[in-house]
Design a protein around this motif. Structure first.
Motif, PDB file in Angstrom:
ATOM      1  N   GLY A 158       0.809  -1.220   0.000  1.00 52.11           N
ATOM      2  CA  GLY A 158       0.000   0.000   0.000  1.00 52.11           C
ATOM      3  C   GLY A 158       0.838   1.263   0.000  1.00 52.11           C
ATOM      4  N   GLY A 159       2.165   1.106  -0.130  1.00 51.46           N
ATOM      5  CA  GLY A 159       3.046   2.275  -0.046  1.00 51.46           C
ATOM      6  C   GLY A 159       3.377   2.863  -1.409  1.00 51.46           C
ATOM      7  N   TYR A 160       3.967   4.034  -1.342  1.00 47.31           N
ATOM      8  CA  TYR A 160       4.434   4.712  -2.556  1.00 47.31           C
ATOM      9  C   TYR A 160       5.660   5.549  -2.197  1.00 47.31           C
ATOM     10  CZ  TYR A 160       4.721   7.423  -6.743  1.00 47.31           C
ATOM     11  OH  TYR A 160       5.196   7.996  -7.891  1.00 47.31           O
ATOM     12  N   HIS A 161       6.739   5.409  -2.968  1.00 47.39           N
ATOM     13  CA  HIS A 161       7.962   6.132  -2.623  1.00 47.39           C
ATOM     14  C   HIS A 161       8.607   6.832  -3.805  1.00 47.39           C
ATOM     15  CE1 HIS A 161       8.030   4.570   1.497  1.00 47.39           C
ATOM     16  NE2 HIS A 161       7.605   3.428   0.983  1.00 47.39           N
ATOM     17  N   GLY A 162       7.926   6.876  -4.958  1.00 53.35           N
ATOM     18  CA  GLY A 162       8.499   7.607  -6.077  1.00 53.35           C
ATOM     19  C   GLY A 162       8.641   6.756  -7.319  1.00 53.35           C
ATOM     20  N   ASP A 163       9.184   7.358  -8.355  1.00 53.90           N
ATOM     21  CA  ASP A 163       9.144   6.753  -9.687  1.00 53.90           C
ATOM     22  C   ASP A 163      10.495   6.307 -10.230  1.00 53.90           C
ATOM     23  OD1 ASP A 163       6.449   7.324  -9.596  1.00 53.90           O
ATOM     24  OD2 ASP A 163       6.646   9.206 -10.697  1.00 53.90           O
ATOM     25  N   THR A 164      11.582   6.539  -9.501  1.00 54.88           N
ATOM     26  CA  THR A 164      12.870   6.030  -9.981  1.00 54.88           C
ATOM     27  C   THR A 164      13.054   4.604  -9.440  1.00 54.88           C
ATOM     28  OG1 THR A 164      14.040   7.042  -8.139  1.00 54.88           O
ATOM     29  CG2 THR A 164      13.885   8.344 -10.178  1.00 54.88           C
ATOM     30  N   TRP A 165      14.185   3.984  -9.761  1.00 48.50           N
ATOM     31  CA  TRP A 165      14.260   2.521  -9.653  1.00 48.50           C
ATOM     32  C   TRP A 165      14.092   1.979  -8.227  1.00 48.50           C
ATOM     33  CZ3 TRP A 165      13.055   0.342 -13.843  1.00 48.50           C
ATOM     34  CH2 TRP A 165      13.316  -1.013 -14.086  1.00 48.50           C
ATOM     35  N   GLN A 166      14.933   2.424  -7.294  1.00 47.05           N
ATOM     36  CA  GLN A 166      14.801   1.890  -5.928  1.00 47.05           C
ATOM     37  C   GLN A 166      13.431   2.222  -5.336  1.00 47.05           C
ATOM     38  OE1 GLN A 166      16.476  -0.216  -4.277  1.00 47.05           O
ATOM     39  NE2 GLN A 166      18.563  -0.209  -5.066  1.00 47.05           N
ATOM     40  N   PRO A 167      12.966   3.477  -5.446  1.00 45.93           N
ATOM     41  CA  PRO A 167      11.623   3.772  -4.928  1.00 45.93           C
ATOM     42  C   PRO A 167      10.546   2.893  -5.561  1.00 45.93           C
ATOM     43  CG  PRO A 167      12.790   5.817  -5.357  1.00 45.93           C
ATOM     44  CD  PRO A 167      13.659   4.710  -5.863  1.00 45.93           C
ATOM     45  N   MET A 168      10.620   2.649  -6.869  1.00 42.23           N
ATOM     46  CA  MET A 168       9.606   1.809  -7.518  1.00 42.23           C
ATOM     47  C   MET A 168       9.579   0.418  -6.896  1.00 42.23           C
ATOM     48  SD  MET A 168       9.108   2.369 -11.558  1.00 42.23           S
ATOM     49  CE  MET A 168      10.729   1.974 -12.158  1.00 42.23           C
ATOM     50  N   ALA A 169      10.762  -0.063  -6.489  1.00 40.70           N
ATOM     51  CA  ALA A 169      10.844  -1.432  -5.958  1.00 40.70           C
ATOM     52  C   ALA A 169      10.171  -1.559  -4.593  1.00 40.70           C
ATOM     53  CB  ALA A 169      12.310  -1.865  -5.860  1.00 40.70           C
ATOM     54  N   VAL A 170       9.902  -0.428  -3.920  1.00 43.99           N
ATOM     55  CA  VAL A 170       9.214  -0.505  -2.622  1.00 43.99           C
ATOM     56  C   VAL A 170       7.814   0.116  -2.675  1.00 43.99           C
ATOM     57  CG1 VAL A 170      11.135  -0.890  -1.041  1.00 43.99           C
ATOM     58  CG2 VAL A 170      10.678   1.435  -1.847  1.00 43.99           C
ATOM     59  N   ASP A 172       3.852  -0.345  -3.702  1.00 43.31           N
ATOM     60  CA  ASP A 172       3.024  -1.552  -3.683  1.00 43.31           C
ATOM     61  C   ASP A 172       3.159  -2.282  -5.023  1.00 43.31           C
ATOM     62  OD1 ASP A 172       0.137  -2.420  -1.993  1.00 43.31           O
ATOM     63  OD2 ASP A 172       0.769  -3.407  -3.838  1.00 43.31           O
ATOM     64  N   PRO A 173       3.532  -3.557  -4.992  1.00 48.52           N
ATOM     65  CA  PRO A 173       3.807  -4.249  -6.260  1.00 48.52           C
ATOM     66  C   PRO A 173       2.552  -4.614  -7.053  1.00 48.52           C
ATOM     67  CG  PRO A 173       4.127  -5.733  -4.404  1.00 48.52           C
ATOM     68  CD  PRO A 173       3.784  -4.394  -3.829  1.00 48.52           C
ATOM     69  N   GLU A 174       1.384  -4.496  -6.419  1.00 46.85           N
ATOM     70  CA  GLU A 174       0.155  -4.887  -7.121  1.00 46.85           C
ATOM     71  C   GLU A 174      -0.768  -3.715  -7.347  1.00 46.85           C
ATOM     72  OE1 GLU A 174      -1.853  -8.093  -5.131  1.00 46.85           O
ATOM     73  OE2 GLU A 174       0.052  -9.185  -5.094  1.00 46.85           O
ATOM     74  N   GLY A 175      -1.264  -3.599  -8.565  1.00 51.85           N
ATOM     75  CA  GLY A 175      -2.291  -2.604  -8.851  1.00 51.85           C
ATOM     76  C   GLY A 175      -1.764  -1.184  -8.891  1.00 51.85           C
ATOM     77  N   GLY A 176      -0.487  -0.999  -8.572  1.00 55.04           N
ATOM     78  CA  GLY A 176       0.068   0.349  -8.576  1.00 55.04           C
ATOM     79  C   GLY A 176       0.579   0.705  -9.958  1.00 55.04           C
ATOM     80  N   MET A 177       1.236   1.863 -10.000  1.00 55.43           N
ATOM     81  CA  MET A 177       1.663   2.364 -11.296  1.00 55.43           C
ATOM     82  C   MET A 177       2.878   1.626 -11.832  1.00 55.43           C
ATOM     83  SD  MET A 177       1.127   6.409 -10.756  1.00 55.43           S
ATOM     84  CE  MET A 177       1.647   6.548  -9.058  1.00 55.43           C
ATOM     85  N   HIS A 178       3.561   0.879 -10.949  1.00 57.86           N
ATOM     86  CA  HIS A 178       4.842   0.313 -11.362  1.00 57.86           C
ATOM     87  C   HIS A 178       4.811  -1.200 -11.546  1.00 57.86           C
ATOM     88  CE1 HIS A 178       6.084   4.315 -10.733  1.00 57.86           C
ATOM     89  NE2 HIS A 178       6.191   4.258  -9.431  1.00 57.86           N
ATOM     90  N   GLU A 179       3.593  -1.741 -11.617  1.00 58.46           N
ATOM     91  CA  GLU A 179       3.428  -3.196 -11.721  1.00 58.46           C
ATOM     92  C   GLU A 179       4.174  -3.767 -12.931  1.00 58.46           C
ATOM     93  OE1 GLU A 179      -0.689  -4.066 -11.446  1.00 58.46           O
ATOM     94  OE2 GLU A 179      -0.381  -6.228 -11.317  1.00 58.46           O
ATOM     95  N   LEU A 180       4.172  -2.974 -13.986  1.00 64.26           N
ATOM     96  CA  LEU A 180       4.819  -3.352 -15.243  1.00 64.26           C
ATOM     97  C   LEU A 180       6.246  -3.854 -15.052  1.00 64.26           C
ATOM     98  CD1 LEU A 180       4.654  -3.050 -18.407  1.00 64.26           C
ATOM     99  CD2 LEU A 180       5.404  -0.699 -18.080  1.00 64.26           C
ATOM    100  N   TRP A 181       6.940  -3.309 -14.046  1.00 64.69           N
ATOM    101  CA  TRP A 181       8.364  -3.571 -13.893  1.00 64.69           C
ATOM    102  C   TRP A 181       8.674  -4.661 -12.872  1.00 64.69           C
ATOM    103  CZ3 TRP A 181      10.466  -1.482 -17.835  1.00 64.69           C
ATOM    104  CH2 TRP A 181       9.931  -0.291 -18.356  1.00 64.69           C
ATOM    105  N   SER A 182       7.625  -5.325 -12.394  1.00 63.99           N
ATOM    106  CA  SER A 182       7.840  -6.186 -11.231  1.00 63.99           C
ATOM    107  C   SER A 182       8.900  -7.275 -11.471  1.00 63.99           C
ATOM    108  CB  SER A 182       6.518  -6.792 -10.766  1.00 63.99           C
ATOM    109  OG  SER A 182       5.949  -7.495 -11.834  1.00 63.99           O
TER     110      SER A 182
END
Ligand code: PMP
Length: 440
Positions: A158-170, A172-182
């Motif tokens: 349920g978290g969000y920490h930004g759009d660059t690589w390390q932040p994307m990795a933390v 929320d891996p599901e349903g968020g904006m960065h799921e594509l990169w999981s």
């Protein structure tokens, strides 16, 4: 508010929109964009002035504080003066081998007002970069101590920490904006999302869940990273500060560092100056950004304790290898200092409380609307959660018709007004949120 001093002839709005569509990428958007943005020609106080009327409105009360940053409103004379004064000296100078008063004073001020024990400040240029720096600090700390296996991060869902690589990795891996990169991101550890409710009693089963994860993975964990008290872009959820105390204790017990991402929560938004203050804890590393410059310029900071800095400096590579071109930007630092002075020279907590009371009253009717799942308020944050994804275009139109700017996402219509928003405008924002909930 007339538009003054144009250096160039303003483009007619239709032409500007055509060029925008042709060339300009907008946040989280396709190219070309699907929805036409509104053209803002200027802003003052809590109002955005539109270049052409929309839904019969030529100005909008800003319910978003420009993504939670413009806490003092727009075109503020004190912040304008700070920028002008600094421009007359230098707008920028490199930070490698040079230093200057705005950055030094800002760092000292951040140390003074942040939880006690945070002593060192790395100035960066955006929230995401502040999180990158925080993660790098923690990874390097353990490496310097010879604990090379400690390379992973733990966060809660349920978290969000930004759009660059390390932040994307933390995020929320599901349903968020960065799921594509999981499949490509570093694989971090995720606890369940924290139980909802700022005032909710601690759930012993959840505490045990956190304990089992930290204890089982202590040898590979460099840090726990969370947004304290409010999970923002991951879902606008509130949790008990008690879980932060639990994390602090677990991190101490098992030798893991604790990063608090205060980028959205810092500078009073939740009713405490920093959300960590609700819990009375000090993280090992803390990130701030967004409201740091009152929404004027992009600037962020990563603060750490002496222990973290000393650990890094004992390593085989004793330096923190990070140094953005615009590090410590004097213009941004000067405005940040003025913004902090402005905030701290007033009874900001009373203003946040006043806005919170207005949101509680004004959003109450939303609870009875069909399709509304939850209405919640904390500090100067008001959230209406639907039982379906918002129809963005319809919801935005409904809010604009009420003379208010909102930017809903997923199933959420929310507001974080500037602290200077008067009671009448808070009520208006609430009417707009309700209208958006009805029509979105
Ligand atoms: N952390 C949190 C908690 C945020 O809310 C955001 C931005 N929404 C970021 C990090 C990233 O900040 P930025 O957009 O300035 O990179």
């Amino acid at each position: 508010m007339p538009d003054q001093h144009h250096l160039y002839d303003p483009l007619p709005a239709a032409e500007l929109l055509a060029l925008d569509r042709q060339h300009v990428w907008h946040p989280y958007g396709p190219m070309p964009g699907r929805q036409e943005p509104l053209v803002v020609s200027s802003a003052a106080g809590v109002r955005l002035r539109l270049a052409q009327p929309s839904e019969g409105q030529d100005e909008l009360v800003d319910g978003m504080s420009s993504w939670w940053s413009a806490i003092h409103g727009y075109n503020h004379p004190v912040l304008n003066e700070a920028a002008r004064d600094q421009l007359g000296r230098m707008s920028h100078v490199m930070f490698g081998g040079l230093t200057h008063e705005p950055a030094v004073r800002l760092a000292a001020k951040l140390v003074e007002i942040s939880p006690s024990g945070l002593e060192h400040v790395f100035l960066a240029d955006s929230g995401s970069v502040a999180v990158e720096v925080a993660v790098k600090m923690c990874l390097q700390y353990w490496r310097s101590l010879g604990r090379t296996g400690k390379t992973r991060l733990l966060t809660w869902r349920g978290g969000y920490h930004g759009d660059t690589w390390q932040p994307m990795a933390v995020c929320d891996p599901e349903g968020g904006m960065h799921e594509l990169w999981s499949g490509m991101l570093p694989r971090q550890l995720f606890a369940d999302e924290p139980p909802a409710g700022f005032d909710a009693p601690l759930d012993p089963a959840y505490v045990a869940h956190l304990r089992s994860l930290v204890s089982a993975h202590a040898d590979e964990l460099a840090a726990v990273i969370v947004e304290p008290v409010v999970q923002g872009a991951g879902g606008m959820r509130f949790h008990s500060p008690g879980y932060l105390r639990v994390l602090r204790e677990l991190c101490d017990e098992y030798g893991v560092l604790l990063i608090l991402d205060e980028i959205a929560t810092g500078f009073g938004r939740t009713g405490a100056l920093f959300a960590a203050d609700h819990a009375g804890i000090t993280p090992d590393v803390m990130c701030v950004g967004k409201a740091l410059t009152g929404g004027y310029l992009t600037l962020s900071a990563t603060l750490c304790t002496a222990r973290v800095a000393d650990g890094i400096s004992r390593g085989e590579v004793p330096v923190l290898a990070h140094g953005p071109t615009f590090m410590g930007n004097p213009l941004a630092a000067s405005v940040a200092l003025a913004s902090l002075d402005l905030l701290l020279s007033q009874d900001w907590a009373r203003e946040v409380e006043r806005i919170g009371a207005g949101l509680l009253e004004g959003l109450a009717p939303a609870a009875g609307l069909p399709g509304v799942k939850d209405v919640r308020v904390l500090g100067a944050i008001g959230v209406v959660q639907l039982d379906h994804d918002v129809d963005m275009a319809a919801a935005t139109r409904a809010a604009v018709r009420e003379g208010v700017w909102l930017r809903p996402f997923r199933d959420l219509i929310y507001t974080m007004p500037p602290y200077v928003t008067g009671d009448g405008d808070v009520a208006r924002i609430c009417r707009a949120v309700c209208a958006a909930a009805r029509e979105g």
